[in-house]
Design a protein around this motif. Structure first.
Motif, PDB file in Angstrom:
ATOM      1  N   UNK A 169      10.253  55.790  24.728  1.00 51.18           N
ATOM      2  CA  UNK A 169      11.144  56.966  24.935  1.00 51.18           C
ATOM      3  C   UNK A 169      12.687  56.256  25.053  1.00 51.18           C
ATOM      4  N   UNK A 170      13.367  56.792  23.947  1.00 51.63           N
ATOM      5  CA  UNK A 170      14.826  56.426  23.869  1.00 51.63           C
ATOM      6  C   UNK A 170      15.896  57.057  24.234  1.00 51.63           C
ATOM      7  N   UNK A 171      16.745  56.698  25.113  1.00 52.09           N
ATOM      8  CA  UNK A 171      17.811  57.540  25.592  1.00 52.09           C
ATOM      9  C   UNK A 171      18.392  58.471  24.497  1.00 52.09           C
ATOM     10  N   UNK A 172      18.626  59.788  24.971  1.00 59.40           N
ATOM     11  CA  UNK A 172      19.186  60.910  23.850  1.00 59.40           C
ATOM     12  C   UNK A 172      18.283  61.198  23.003  1.00 59.40           C
ATOM     13  N   UNK A 173      16.932  61.076  23.152  1.00 60.39           N
ATOM     14  CA  UNK A 173      15.945  61.890  22.583  1.00 60.39           C
ATOM     15  C   UNK A 173      15.840  63.352  23.204  1.00 60.39           C
ATOM     16  N   UNK A 174      15.606  64.367  22.405  1.00 58.64           N
ATOM     17  CA  UNK A 174      15.686  65.806  22.900  1.00 58.64           C
ATOM     18  C   UNK A 174      13.836  65.797  23.222  1.00 58.64           C
ATOM     19  N   UNK A 175      13.802  66.725  24.440  1.00 62.25           N
ATOM     20  CA  UNK A 175      12.626  66.887  25.008  1.00 62.25           C
ATOM     21  C   UNK A 175      12.563  68.559  25.142  1.00 62.25           C
ATOM     22  N   UNK A 176      11.241  68.761  25.442  1.00 61.75           N
ATOM     23  CA  UNK A 176      10.721  70.089  26.080  1.00 61.75           C
ATOM     24  C   UNK A 176      10.157  69.937  27.322  1.00 61.75           C
ATOM     25  N   UNK A 177      10.668  70.525  28.397  1.00 56.05           N
ATOM     26  CA  UNK A 177      10.131  70.172  29.548  1.00 56.05           C
ATOM     27  C   UNK A 177       9.357  71.511  30.084  1.00 56.05           C
ATOM     28  N   UNK A 178       8.323  71.543  30.528  1.00 53.82           N
ATOM     29  CA  UNK A 178       7.596  72.641  31.108  1.00 53.82           C
ATOM     30  C   UNK A 178       7.247  72.289  32.560  1.00 53.82           C
ATOM     31  N   UNK A 179       7.871  73.291  33.748  1.00 58.38           N
ATOM     32  CA  UNK A 179       7.559  73.063  35.006  1.00 58.38           C
ATOM     33  C   UNK A 179       6.746  74.213  35.410  1.00 58.38           C
ATOM     34  N   UNK A 180       5.720  73.674  36.175  1.00 58.28           N
ATOM     35  CA  UNK A 180       4.636  74.230  36.716  1.00 58.28           C
ATOM     36  C   UNK A 180       4.911  74.545  38.251  1.00 58.28           C
ATOM     37  N   UNK A 181       4.792  76.000  38.618  1.00 64.37           N
ATOM     38  CA  UNK A 181       4.530  76.502  40.016  1.00 64.37           C
ATOM     39  C   UNK A 181       3.621  77.038  40.556  1.00 64.37           C
ATOM     40  N   UNK A 187       5.295  68.515  35.999  1.00 66.38           N
ATOM     41  CA  UNK A 187       6.044  68.901  34.853  1.00 66.38           C
ATOM     42  C   UNK A 187       5.440  68.174  33.434  1.00 66.38           C
ATOM     43  N   UNK A 188       5.222  69.045  32.498  1.00 69.98           N
ATOM     44  CA  UNK A 188       4.808  68.298  31.448  1.00 69.98           C
ATOM     45  C   UNK A 188       5.873  68.066  30.029  1.00 69.98           C
ATOM     46  N   UNK A 189       6.051  67.252  29.270  1.00 76.72           N
ATOM     47  CA  UNK A 189       7.152  66.815  28.483  1.00 76.72           C
ATOM     48  C   UNK A 189       6.640  66.683  27.129  1.00 76.72           C
ATOM     49  N   UNK A 190       7.115  67.174  26.223  1.00 75.96           N
ATOM     50  CA  UNK A 190       7.161  66.919  24.823  1.00 75.96           C
ATOM     51  C   UNK A 190       8.296  66.549  24.367  1.00 75.96           C
ATOM     52  N   UNK A 191       7.932  65.738  23.289  1.00 74.47           N
ATOM     53  CA  UNK A 191       9.289  65.086  22.452  1.00 74.47           C
ATOM     54  C   UNK A 191       9.222  65.460  20.849  1.00 74.47           C
ATOM     55  N   UNK A 218       7.372  62.652  19.171  1.00 71.93           N
ATOM     56  CA  UNK A 218       5.817  62.879  19.480  1.00 71.93           C
ATOM     57  C   UNK A 218       5.273  64.030  19.689  1.00 71.93           C
ATOM     58  N   UNK A 219       5.372  64.882  18.618  1.00 70.47           N
ATOM     59  CA  UNK A 219       4.999  66.245  19.156  1.00 70.47           C
ATOM     60  C   UNK A 219       3.588  66.591  19.596  1.00 70.47           C
ATOM     61  N   UNK A 220       2.556  65.467  19.072  1.00 68.93           N
ATOM     62  CA  UNK A 220       1.216  65.613  19.384  1.00 68.93           C
ATOM     63  C   UNK A 220       0.906  64.954  20.863  1.00 68.93           C
ATOM     64  N   UNK A 221       1.978  64.571  21.432  1.00 64.65           N
ATOM     65  CA  UNK A 221       1.757  63.747  22.925  1.00 64.65           C
ATOM     66  C   UNK A 221       2.437  64.571  23.872  1.00 64.65           C
ATOM     67  N   UNK A 222       1.529  64.812  25.105  1.00 62.36           N
ATOM     68  CA  UNK A 222       2.175  65.545  26.172  1.00 62.36           C
ATOM     69  C   UNK A 222       2.285  64.384  27.450  1.00 62.36           C
ATOM     70  N   UNK A 223       3.414  64.368  27.961  1.00 59.59           N
ATOM     71  CA  UNK A 223       3.710  63.349  29.232  1.00 59.59           C
ATOM     72  C   UNK A 223       3.635  64.179  30.452  1.00 59.59           C
TER      73      UNK A 223
END
Length: 388
Positions: free
Chosen positions: A308-320, A265-269, A272-277
């Motif tokens: 990373x603070x609770x209730x921040x919105x994120x976009x999660x990308x899951x790879x299969x 999984x990759x997560x962006x917030x 921090x739009x330029x950072x991928x977790x």
């Protein structure tokens, strides 16, 4: 001088009117292109239509200008990694979150922390004036005094029993009294320890100190100085250890089967739009949320700097795992109401509209889940001209 008046002769009048009529005739012939007798027919040849509809089919006839503006290519097949892009939110780990309760009722005398403060385990959070705590100390004092008395009585009875002065029955009674007194004192001592108070305490203090159960941050507050605490089950505040957090992704019901534990999984917030977790799926819920019809999937991340603070919105990308998919240029896709469609050539210059399910991505190539078979001829340029 004599003035002579001349009247036109009959021949002159005829010549004049004849010239006028001849001029009008030439003008009419010029405007009507020789009354249709010169330069071909009076009606220009009609141009062929750009396209002709026959039921669900669209035919582009020979000579139509559309033929030069349409491009068709066969649908290609490629191995495409399955990808789900989902909305998500940062949450505190429930296993690292504690609701702080007071073991006894009373009045809040002082608060030692505020909302958002970071605290350490054992740090005093609040002080409560509790009559029940005074009663607990009184009970412990009584139990300690009774224990001392029974110890003395037992020693006396044992000495007298050796001299034959005291009976065995009196000795047994002294031993029983001592055992009961010891049990009661042990109970009162355990009660004080459960309240977080020192078991050895002079006097009968009524002030109860509430301490932090763990290292963390104060994330919720529900008390104020002077408030009366009548319900010990009501939390005073919440302490959460945010050194590690969850990012919870909401998976639509139709995609629930495509998500599994340990999936990449990759997560962006937004923060921090330029950072991928980068992480892996830690947990997939066995229950679909009744209100949203979505399945909760959680990815754990270390958070030492508390970024990373609770209730921040994120976009999660899951790879299969990679799947074989039909891939088309994004220019082939057309929106028709709420459907995504393409035009497919079923015969030379004959097209029909086809509804497809696209795995939409921000790319020049789009994978198609359903609707197109490999090798079918698809309009990849100019399809908008057929889309009415």
């Amino acid at each position: 001088m004599a003035i002579h008046e001349h009247e036109p002769s009959l021949r002159g009048k005829a010549f004049l009117w004849g010239g006028v009529c001849l001029g009008l005739l030439f003008l009419a012939a010029f405007l009507t292109r020789g009354f249709g007798l010169l330069g071909g027919s009076g009606k220009a040849a009609a141009a062929p239509p750009s396209m002709v509809r026959q039921g669900d089919k669209i035919i582009v006839p020979e000579g139509s200008a559309l033929r030069e503006r349409l491009s068709v290519m066969p649908a290609a097949v490629h191995a495409v990694g399955a990808k789900l892009v989902l909305p998500g939110m940062v949450e505190a780990d429930p296993a690292r979150t504690v609701a702080v309760l007071t073991p006894l009722g009373g009045r809040v005398v002082a608060l030692k922390v505020a909302l958002g403060d970071r605290v350490a385990r054992g740090q005093v959070l609040a002080v409560i004036d509790s009559p029940d705590l005074g009663q607990a100390y009184d009970d412990d004092d009584k139990a300690a005094d009774t224990l001392k008395l029974t110890e003395k009585n037992l020693s006396r009875q044992e000495a007298q029993n050796k001299l034959g002065v005291a009976s065995d029955r009196d000795l047994d009674q002294a031993r029983s009294d001592h055992t009961q007194a010891l049990a009661e004192h042990t109970r009162t001592q355990a009660r004080l320890r459960a309240l977080g108070e020192p078991s050895q305490h002079g006097g009968s203090s009524r002030l109860l100190t509430v301490t932090a159960p763990m290292n963390g941050s104060i994330t919720a507050f529900a008390v104020a100085p002077g408030a009366m605490i009548n319900d010990p089950t009501q939390p005073l505040m919440t302490v959460a250890d945010l050194s590690a957090v969850w990012v919870t992704a909401l998976v639509p019901e139709k995609d629930a089967a495509a998500v599994s534990k340990n999936q990449a999984a990759d997560v962006t917030l937004l923060a921090y739009p330029d950072q991928v977790l980068h992480g892996k799926v830690l947990f997939v819920s066995d229950v679909i949320e009744a209100d949203s019809r979505r399945n909760k999937t959680r990815i754990a991340f270390e958070n030492p700097d508390r970024a990373l603070k609770p209730n921040m919105f994120a976009t999660v990308t899951l790879y299969g795992r990679a799947l074989t998919r039909v891939v088309l240029p994004s220019s082939a896709l057309l929106m028709n109401n709420d459907r995504t469609t393409v035009f497919v050539a079923t015969a030379p210059w004959t097209f029909e509209r086809r509804t497809v399910e696209a795995i939409l991505e921000e790319s020049a190539q789009v994978a198609i889940a359903h609707g197109i078979q490999a090798g079918e001829q698809v309009v990849v340029r100019g399809g908008i001209l057929l889309n009415d």
